[in-house]
Design an enzyme around this catalytic site. Structure first.
Site, PDB file in Angstrom:
ATOM      1  N   SER A 139       0.861  -1.195   0.000  1.00  0.00           N
ATOM      2  CA  SER A 139       0.000   0.000   0.000  1.00  0.00           C
ATOM      3  C   SER A 139       0.890   1.235   0.000  1.00  0.00           C
ATOM      4  O   SER A 139       2.028   1.191   0.488  1.00  0.00           O
ATOM      5  CB  SER A 139      -0.875   0.019   1.265  1.00  0.00           C
ATOM      6  OG  SER A 139      -1.506   1.275   1.415  1.00  0.00           O
ATOM      7  N   TYR A 152      -1.649  -0.209  10.410  1.00  0.00           N
ATOM      8  CA  TYR A 152      -1.905  -0.622   9.021  1.00  0.00           C
ATOM      9  C   TYR A 152      -0.689  -0.283   8.146  1.00  0.00           C
ATOM     10  O   TYR A 152      -0.141  -1.142   7.450  1.00  0.00           O
ATOM     11  CB  TYR A 152      -3.173   0.046   8.470  1.00  0.00           C
ATOM     12  CG  TYR A 152      -3.385  -0.319   7.012  1.00  0.00           C
ATOM     13  CD1 TYR A 152      -3.645  -1.636   6.646  1.00  0.00           C
ATOM     14  CD2 TYR A 152      -3.293   0.644   6.004  1.00  0.00           C
ATOM     15  CE1 TYR A 152      -3.798  -2.000   5.307  1.00  0.00           C
ATOM     16  CE2 TYR A 152      -3.452   0.296   4.673  1.00  0.00           C
ATOM     17  CZ  TYR A 152      -3.705  -1.020   4.326  1.00  0.00           C
ATOM     18  OH  TYR A 152      -3.853  -1.379   3.007  1.00  0.00           O
TER      19      TYR A 152
HETATM   20  N1  LIG Z   1      -8.720  -0.570  -1.390  1.00  0.00           N
HETATM   21  C1  LIG Z   1      -7.646   0.165  -1.150  1.00  0.00           C
HETATM   22  O1  LIG Z   1      -7.705   1.397  -1.119  1.00  0.00           O
HETATM   23  C2  LIG Z   1      -6.326  -0.501  -0.947  1.00  0.00           C
HETATM   24  C3  LIG Z   1      -6.195  -1.820  -0.518  1.00  0.00           C
HETATM   25  N2  LIG Z   1      -4.949  -2.352  -0.328  1.00  0.00           N
HETATM   26  C4  LIG Z   1      -4.757  -3.742   0.063  1.00  0.00           C
HETATM   27  O2  LIG Z   1      -5.303  -4.556  -0.951  1.00  0.00           O
HETATM   28  C5  LIG Z   1      -5.632  -5.828  -0.436  1.00  0.00           C
HETATM   29  C6  LIG Z   1      -7.046  -6.178  -0.883  1.00  0.00           C
HETATM   30  O3  LIG Z   1      -7.919  -5.206  -0.366  1.00  0.00           O
HETATM   31  P1  LIG Z   1      -9.241  -4.741  -1.112  1.00  0.00           P
HETATM   32  O4  LIG Z   1      -9.522  -5.590  -2.275  1.00  0.00           O
HETATM   33  O5  LIG Z   1      -9.148  -3.278  -1.309  1.00  0.00           O
HETATM   34  O6  LIG Z   1     -10.301  -4.980   0.076  1.00  0.00           O
HETATM   35  P2  LIG Z   1     -11.551  -5.953   0.208  1.00  0.00           P
HETATM   36  O7  LIG Z   1     -12.026  -5.772   1.617  1.00  0.00           O
HETATM   37  O8  LIG Z   1     -12.492  -5.728  -0.899  1.00  0.00           O
HETATM   38  O9  LIG Z   1     -10.891  -7.415   0.048  1.00  0.00           O
HETATM   39  C7  LIG Z   1     -10.085  -7.952   1.070  1.00  0.00           C
HETATM   40  C8  LIG Z   1      -9.927  -9.435   0.827  1.00  0.00           C
HETATM   41  O10 LIG Z   1      -9.060  -9.962   1.860  1.00  0.00           O
HETATM   42  C9  LIG Z   1      -9.648 -11.123   2.381  1.00  0.00           C
HETATM   43  N3  LIG Z   1      -9.247 -11.356   3.762  1.00  0.00           N
HETATM   44  C10 LIG Z   1      -9.274 -10.489   4.805  1.00  0.00           C
HETATM   45  N4  LIG Z   1      -8.858 -11.106   5.928  1.00  0.00           N
HETATM   46  C11 LIG Z   1      -8.560 -12.388   5.583  1.00  0.00           C
HETATM   47  C12 LIG Z   1      -8.092 -13.515   6.288  1.00  0.00           C
HETATM   48  N5  LIG Z   1      -7.845 -13.476   7.614  1.00  0.00           N
HETATM   49  N6  LIG Z   1      -7.894 -14.681   5.620  1.00  0.00           N
HETATM   50  C13 LIG Z   1      -8.144 -14.749   4.293  1.00  0.00           C
HETATM   51  N7  LIG Z   1      -8.598 -13.719   3.564  1.00  0.00           N
HETATM   52  C14 LIG Z   1      -8.804 -12.547   4.211  1.00  0.00           C
HETATM   53  C15 LIG Z   1     -11.156 -10.901   2.254  1.00  0.00           C
HETATM   54  O11 LIG Z   1     -11.814 -12.155   2.194  1.00  0.00           O
HETATM   55  P3  LIG Z   1     -12.743 -12.781   3.328  1.00  0.00           P
HETATM   56  O12 LIG Z   1     -13.294 -11.660   4.135  1.00  0.00           O
HETATM   57  O13 LIG Z   1     -13.765 -13.570   2.582  1.00  0.00           O
HETATM   58  O14 LIG Z   1     -11.781 -13.648   4.094  1.00  0.00           O
HETATM   59  C16 LIG Z   1     -11.237 -10.190   0.918  1.00  0.00           C
HETATM   60  O15 LIG Z   1     -11.305 -11.132  -0.123  1.00  0.00           O
HETATM   61  C17 LIG Z   1      -5.439  -5.722   1.066  1.00  0.00           C
HETATM   62  O16 LIG Z   1      -4.192  -6.288   1.403  1.00  0.00           O
HETATM   63  C18 LIG Z   1      -5.422  -4.221   1.320  1.00  0.00           C
HETATM   64  O17 LIG Z   1      -4.690  -3.879   2.469  1.00  0.00           O
HETATM   65  C19 LIG Z   1      -3.810  -1.631  -0.571  1.00  0.00           C
HETATM   66  C20 LIG Z   1      -3.899  -0.353  -0.985  1.00  0.00           C
HETATM   67  C21 LIG Z   1      -5.147   0.315  -1.238  1.00  0.00           C
HETATM   68  O1  LIG Z   2      -4.040   0.871   1.656  1.00  0.00           O
HETATM   69  C1  LIG Z   2      -4.963   1.612   1.378  1.00  0.00           C
HETATM   70  C2  LIG Z   2      -4.811   2.925   0.821  1.00  0.00           C
HETATM   71  S1  LIG Z   2      -4.803   4.093   2.060  1.00  0.00           S
HETATM   72  O2  LIG Z   2      -6.121   4.075   2.735  1.00  0.00           O
HETATM   73  O3  LIG Z   2      -3.751   3.793   3.015  1.00  0.00           O
HETATM   74  O4  LIG Z   2      -4.555   5.393   1.385  1.00  0.00           O
END
Ligand SMILES: NC(=O)C1=CN([C@@H]2O[C@H](COP(=O)(O)OP(=O)(O)OC[C@H]3O[C@@H](n4cnc5c(N)ncnc54)[C@H](OP(=O)(O)O)[C@@H]3O)[C@@H](O)[C@H]2O)C=CC1
Ligand SMILES: O=CCS(=O)(=O)O
Length: 252
Positions: A139, A152
């Site tokens: 991120s 985070y």
């Molecule tokens: N959206 C944003 O602005 C940004 C997101 N990110 C990162 O991108 C990644 C994906 O996030 P994003 O798609 O945005 O968010 P979502 O919440 O849409 O997706 C998160 C995914 O992670 C899974 N997950 C969470 N906890 C667990 C666990 N303990 N075991 C297995 N799976 C898990 C969830 O599945 P389930 O709940 O079914 O287990 C879900 O599929 C993350 O690492 C996030 O930190 C990075 C930068 C920016």
């Molecule tokens: O990782 C997610 C993007 S932000 O919320 O840290 O800008």
């Protein structure tokens, strides 16, 4: 050469969009997450295009990760791209008001979970050799501090440095490692971060143009399909309508 992508957190956001993108590219898929019904829906959607294997998995549980990988059917074993995507942020307020449990959940998921999956799949990726990839979803928060980023951002700094250090050890193996570091992207991320506050999530993305899950899926697929001799170390991707702000100063 096998074309198998192993994607964690495939039930939503980047992970689900990446599954669709790899399917479009003809890759076989191993998809995991905790919400089994969503995995089943995605399998039903994609299996007419490519072979799909789904497994309910909490990445925090090392034994469950090992058992899941050990139980992979033969046709899904030779993984070429590991997409370490499962992750979350919690409690966007100031550190001094955050429950310890939320900090622990972020560390357990974003750090321990990612390490669990990487350690378990490393022998497979080494066997795949040249062209294999570990693609970690970091991120911008792992590079740039901001109020409310506390644990985070620190977990994502771990993801970045772990990837760089892995590269040093894997240099002669052909296994590549990339930290894809997205900025603001509209997924279920903010809904999770605010513990279900849909209006807070809508408000964050209103009036601007965030990245989409598909934007990041395209970057993940791009990195996984580069020629074997290219390693992108870190790919930081922001919406054009997002940038940095000024330093904070406390005044009397
Ligand atoms: N959206 C944003 O602005 C940004 C997101 N990110 C990162 O991108 C990644 C994906 O996030 P994003 O798609 O945005 O968010 P979502 O919440 O849409 O997706 C998160 C995914 O992670 C899974 N997950 C969470 N906890 C667990 C666990 N303990 N075991 C297995 N799976 C898990 C969830 O599945 P389930 O709940 O079914 O287990 C879900 O599929 C993350 O690492 C996030 O930190 C990075 C930068 C920016
Ligand atoms: O990782 C997610 C993007 S932000 O919320 O840290 O800008």
């Amino acid at each position: 050469m096998s074309q198998i992508a192993f994607i964690t957190g495939a039930t939503s956001g980047f992970g689900r969009a990446a599954a669709r993108r790899f399917a479009e590219g003809g890759w076989s898929l191993v998809l995991s997450g905790r919400r089994k019904e969503r995995l089943d829906e995605l399998k039903a959607e994609l299996e007419s295009k490519v072979p799909v294997y789904v497994a309910e998995l909490d990445v925090r549980d090392a034994k469950a990760v090992q058992d899941m990988v050990a139980a992979l059917p033969e046709q899904f074993r030779a993984v070429k791209a590991l997409v370490n995507n499962a992750g979350l942020a919690l409690s966007p307020g100031p550190a001094q008001g955050v429950a310890l449990e939320d900090w622990q959940t972020m560390i357990d998921t974003n750090v321990t979970g990612l390490v669990n999956v990487t350690h378990t799949l490393l022998p497979t990726l080494l066997e795949t050799g040249a062209g294999a990839s570990i693609i970690n979803i970091g991120s911008v928060a792992g590079q740039w501090p901001y109020p409310g980023g506390h644990v985070y951002g620190a977990t994502k700094a771990f993801v970045k440095q772990f990837g760089y250090n892995l590269r040093c050890d894997l240099i002669s193996t052909g296994v590549r490692v990339t930290d894809i570091a997205p900025g603001m992207a509209e997924t279920e991320f903010t809904l999770v971060r605010t513990k279900g506050d849909q209006s807070a999530s809508d408000k964050l993305y209103r009036g601007t143009t965030p990245l989409t899950a598909e934007d990041i899926a395209e970057q993940i697929f791009y990195v996984a399909t580069l020629p074997d001799h290219i390693n992108i170390n870190r790919l930081e991707v922001m919406p054009s309508r997002q940038a940095w702000s000024s330093f904070a100063v406390d005044r009397d």
